[in-house]
Motif scaffolding. Structure first.
Motif, PDB file in Angstrom:
ATOM      1  N   LYS A  36       1.835  -5.246  11.237  1.00 28.68           N
ATOM      2  CA  LYS A  36       1.789  -3.795  11.087  1.00 28.68           C
ATOM      3  C   LYS A  36       3.010  -3.134  11.731  1.00 28.68           C
ATOM      4  O   LYS A  36       3.513  -2.126  11.234  1.00 28.68           O
ATOM      5  CB  LYS A  36       0.498  -3.239  11.688  1.00 28.68           C
ATOM      6  CG  LYS A  36      -0.763  -3.733  10.984  1.00 28.68           C
ATOM      7  CD  LYS A  36      -2.003  -2.971  11.426  1.00 28.68           C
ATOM      8  CE  LYS A  36      -2.026  -1.572  10.838  1.00 28.68           C
ATOM      9  NZ  LYS A  36      -2.129  -1.562   9.387  1.00 28.68           N
ATOM     10  N   ALA A  37       3.497  -3.704  12.833  1.00 31.77           N
ATOM     11  CA  ALA A  37       4.685  -3.148  13.485  1.00 31.77           C
ATOM     12  C   ALA A  37       5.920  -3.296  12.599  1.00 31.77           C
ATOM     13  O   ALA A  37       6.752  -2.379  12.524  1.00 31.77           O
ATOM     14  CB  ALA A  37       4.910  -3.835  14.829  1.00 31.77           C
ATOM     15  N   SER A  47      -1.424   4.382   8.567  1.00 33.90           N
ATOM     16  CA  SER A  47      -1.514   2.929   8.606  1.00 33.90           C
ATOM     17  C   SER A  47      -2.884   2.460   9.068  1.00 33.90           C
ATOM     18  O   SER A  47      -3.471   1.536   8.493  1.00 33.90           O
ATOM     19  CB  SER A  47      -0.432   2.372   9.530  1.00 33.90           C
ATOM     20  OG  SER A  47      -0.546   0.974   9.668  1.00 33.90           O
ATOM     21  N   PHE A  48      -3.429   3.111  10.094  1.00 37.17           N
ATOM     22  CA  PHE A  48      -4.720   2.669  10.623  1.00 37.17           C
ATOM     23  C   PHE A  48      -5.898   3.336   9.912  1.00 37.17           C
ATOM     24  O   PHE A  48      -7.014   2.814   9.962  1.00 37.17           O
ATOM     25  CB  PHE A  48      -4.777   2.911  12.130  1.00 37.17           C
ATOM     26  CG  PHE A  48      -4.023   1.877  12.905  1.00 37.17           C
ATOM     27  CD1 PHE A  48      -4.635   0.697  13.290  1.00 37.17           C
ATOM     28  CD2 PHE A  48      -2.689   2.057  13.225  1.00 37.17           C
ATOM     29  CE1 PHE A  48      -3.936  -0.275  13.987  1.00 37.17           C
ATOM     30  CE2 PHE A  48      -1.981   1.103  13.922  1.00 37.17           C
ATOM     31  CZ  PHE A  48      -2.605  -0.070  14.304  1.00 37.17           C
ATOM     32  N   ILE A  73       0.847  -1.199   0.000  1.00 42.15           N
ATOM     33  CA  ILE A  73       0.000   0.000   0.000  1.00 42.15           C
ATOM     34  C   ILE A  73       0.882   1.248   0.000  1.00 42.15           C
ATOM     35  O   ILE A  73       0.612   2.213  -0.728  1.00 42.15           O
ATOM     36  CB  ILE A  73      -0.944  -0.006   1.220  1.00 42.15           C
ATOM     37  CG1 ILE A  73      -2.004  -1.088   1.058  1.00 42.15           C
ATOM     38  CG2 ILE A  73      -1.603   1.361   1.401  1.00 42.15           C
ATOM     39  CD1 ILE A  73      -2.900  -1.253   2.268  1.00 42.15           C
ATOM     40  N   GLU A  74       1.941   1.219   0.791  1.00 40.49           N
ATOM     41  CA  GLU A  74       2.843   2.374   0.848  1.00 40.49           C
ATOM     42  C   GLU A  74       3.573   2.573  -0.476  1.00 40.49           C
ATOM     43  O   GLU A  74       3.731   3.707  -0.947  1.00 40.49           O
ATOM     44  CB  GLU A  74       3.854   2.194   1.985  1.00 40.49           C
ATOM     45  CG  GLU A  74       4.941   3.258   2.032  1.00 40.49           C
ATOM     46  CD  GLU A  74       4.399   4.662   2.025  1.00 40.49           C
ATOM     47  OE1 GLU A  74       4.994   5.531   1.370  1.00 40.49           O
ATOM     48  OE2 GLU A  74       3.360   4.897   2.681  1.00 40.49           O
ATOM     49  N   ARG A  97       2.548   1.829  -3.408  1.00 40.32           N
ATOM     50  CA  ARG A  97       1.619   2.323  -4.423  1.00 40.32           C
ATOM     51  C   ARG A  97       1.176   3.758  -4.139  1.00 40.32           C
ATOM     52  O   ARG A  97       1.042   4.563  -5.063  1.00 40.32           O
ATOM     53  CB  ARG A  97       0.404   1.399  -4.491  1.00 40.32           C
ATOM     54  CG  ARG A  97       0.730   0.016  -5.051  1.00 40.32           C
ATOM     55  CD  ARG A  97      -0.455  -0.926  -4.946  1.00 40.32           C
ATOM     56  NE  ARG A  97      -0.132  -2.264  -5.463  1.00 40.32           N
ATOM     57  CZ  ARG A  97      -0.945  -3.313  -5.389  1.00 40.32           C
ATOM     58  NH1 ARG A  97      -2.138  -3.185  -4.801  1.00 40.32           N
ATOM     59  NH2 ARG A  97      -0.568  -4.478  -5.885  1.00 40.32           N
ATOM     60  N   SER A  98       0.954   4.071  -2.880  1.00 36.92           N
ATOM     61  CA  SER A  98       0.485   5.424  -2.536  1.00 36.92           C
ATOM     62  C   SER A  98       1.628   6.429  -2.444  1.00 36.92           C
ATOM     63  O   SER A  98       1.433   7.619  -2.667  1.00 36.92           O
ATOM     64  CB  SER A  98      -0.274   5.395  -1.209  1.00 36.92           C
ATOM     65  OG  SER A  98       0.598   5.035  -0.148  1.00 36.92           O
ATOM     66  N   ARG A  99       2.816   5.944  -2.057  1.00 34.25           N
ATOM     67  CA  ARG A  99       4.010   6.781  -1.916  1.00 34.25           C
ATOM     68  C   ARG A  99       3.803   7.935  -0.936  1.00 34.25           C
ATOM     69  O   ARG A  99       4.329   9.035  -1.120  1.00 34.25           O
ATOM     70  CB  ARG A  99       4.451   7.325  -3.270  1.00 34.25           C
ATOM     71  CG  ARG A  99       4.835   6.241  -4.262  1.00 34.25           C
ATOM     72  CD  ARG A  99       5.309   6.817  -5.576  1.00 34.25           C
ATOM     73  NE  ARG A  99       5.642   5.757  -6.519  1.00 34.25           N
ATOM     74  CZ  ARG A  99       6.059   5.976  -7.767  1.00 34.25           C
ATOM     75  NH1 ARG A  99       6.155   7.226  -8.207  1.00 34.25           N
ATOM     76  NH2 ARG A  99       6.358   4.971  -8.565  1.00 34.25           N
ATOM     77  N   VAL A 100       3.023   7.676   0.112  1.00 33.18           N
ATOM     78  CA  VAL A 100       2.795   8.702   1.124  1.00 33.18           C
ATOM     79  C   VAL A 100       4.092   9.032   1.854  1.00 33.18           C
ATOM     80  O   VAL A 100       4.376  10.199   2.153  1.00 33.18           O
ATOM     81  CB  VAL A 100       1.712   8.231   2.119  1.00 33.18           C
ATOM     82  CG1 VAL A 100       1.617   9.190   3.304  1.00 33.18           C
ATOM     83  CG2 VAL A 100       0.366   8.129   1.422  1.00 33.18           C
ATOM     84  N   LEU A 101       4.909   8.013   2.120  1.00 30.56           N
ATOM     85  CA  LEU A 101       6.171   8.251   2.821  1.00 30.56           C
ATOM     86  C   LEU A 101       7.074   9.186   2.022  1.00 30.56           C
ATOM     87  O   LEU A 101       7.676  10.114   2.578  1.00 30.56           O
ATOM     88  CB  LEU A 101       6.881   6.924   3.072  1.00 30.56           C
ATOM     89  CG  LEU A 101       8.211   7.001   3.836  1.00 30.56           C
ATOM     90  CD1 LEU A 101       7.968   7.442   5.269  1.00 30.56           C
ATOM     91  CD2 LEU A 101       8.932   5.662   3.813  1.00 30.56           C
ATOM     92  N   ILE A 102       7.166   8.958   0.719  1.00 34.27           N
ATOM     93  CA  ILE A 102       8.054   9.754  -0.125  1.00 34.27           C
ATOM     94  C   ILE A 102       7.461  11.121  -0.428  1.00 34.27           C
ATOM     95  O   ILE A 102       8.165  12.144  -0.397  1.00 34.27           O
ATOM     96  CB  ILE A 102       8.360   9.008  -1.441  1.00 34.27           C
ATOM     97  CG1 ILE A 102       9.036   7.666  -1.135  1.00 34.27           C
ATOM     98  CG2 ILE A 102       9.225   9.847  -2.355  1.00 34.27           C
ATOM     99  CD1 ILE A 102      10.365   7.790  -0.434  1.00 34.27           C
TER     100      ILE A 102
END
Length: 229
Positions: free
Chosen positions: A99-100, A72-73, A17-18, A20-25
């Protein structure tokens, strides 16, 4: 399915999910970078920046972690996925550790980039003898933050005002990690007058913290999520 299989599947799912979404970047990393740059402007002294760089790096990490935990949640609660997993009898321990692990890996990537930024902005340096301490302290801190972040993220799931409640509950609890990893990082970077021996002593605190929340969180996560639903 066993808890180990659930852990692997949940971790892979969160990481996909991360990716594909690239929220972190696209969101978290720019926020952390802005915080680092603002610290540089606020202090504006090379010797002072080099001395306080470890604390600034980990403060930026903690602030950024709040976004990652909430994201995440939010993904789990948007369509009731977390409730569906619990209703289906999926082991809560597997969900917790999955998840951790995903959260810890994302934080580890963020920390690497923040350290690179510190080497550029703050003129920080790490010697060969401090590299092992720096790596192990970052791994232990990421593990502990991933575990406690997942636990408190589950606690605030479904509650009103969780965006403001999460920082109020989480930040005091992660204070030991901030203190321990900052001291260990200072020893690794050779600032603050802390010896390598003292740095490894702080490393033991980080490992103990991760073990405590790993054991306690695996027991408490399921009831906390069920009560907050």
């Amino acid at each position: 399915m066993t808890s180990l299989e659930v852990t692997r599947l949940v971790a892979v799912k969160d990481l996909r999910i991360e990716l594909r979404s690239r929220v972190l970047i696209n969101q978290v990393l720019p926020f952390a970078a802005i915080v680092m740059v603002l610290f540089a402007f606020a202090l504006d002294k090379d010797d002072l920046l080099a001395r306080v760089a470890p604390g600034l790096i980990w403060l930026a990490t903690l602030f950024s972690m709040l976004f990652v935990v909430q994201r995440s949640f939010a993904v789990e609660t948007a369509d009731g996925a977390l409730d569906a997993l619990r209703t289906a009898g999926v082991p809560a321990k597997g969900i917790y550790f999955g998840k951790a692990i995903a959260l810890g890996l994302q934080l580890l990537v963020l920390e690497v980039l923040l350290f690179l930024a510190a080497f550029v902005l703050y003129n920080s340096r790490v010697g060969v003898d401090g590299l092992a301490l720096l790596i192990t302290s970052a791994l232990a801190a990421s593990c502990g933050l991933g575990l406690v972040g997942t636990l408190y993220g589950g606690l605030t799931t479904g509650t009103k005002g969780r965006e403001s409640l999460l920082p109020l509950l989480l930040l005091p609890v992660v204070a030991p990690v901030l203190i321990g990893v900052t001291q260990a990082t200072e020893a690794a970077l050779g600032v603050g007058g802390i010896s390598m021996r003292e740095g490894w002593a702080w490393e033991s605190l980080l490992v103990t913290y991760a073990l405590v929340f790993g054991i306690g969180g695996s027991v408490a996560f399921g009831p906390l999520v069920d009560d907050s639903a």
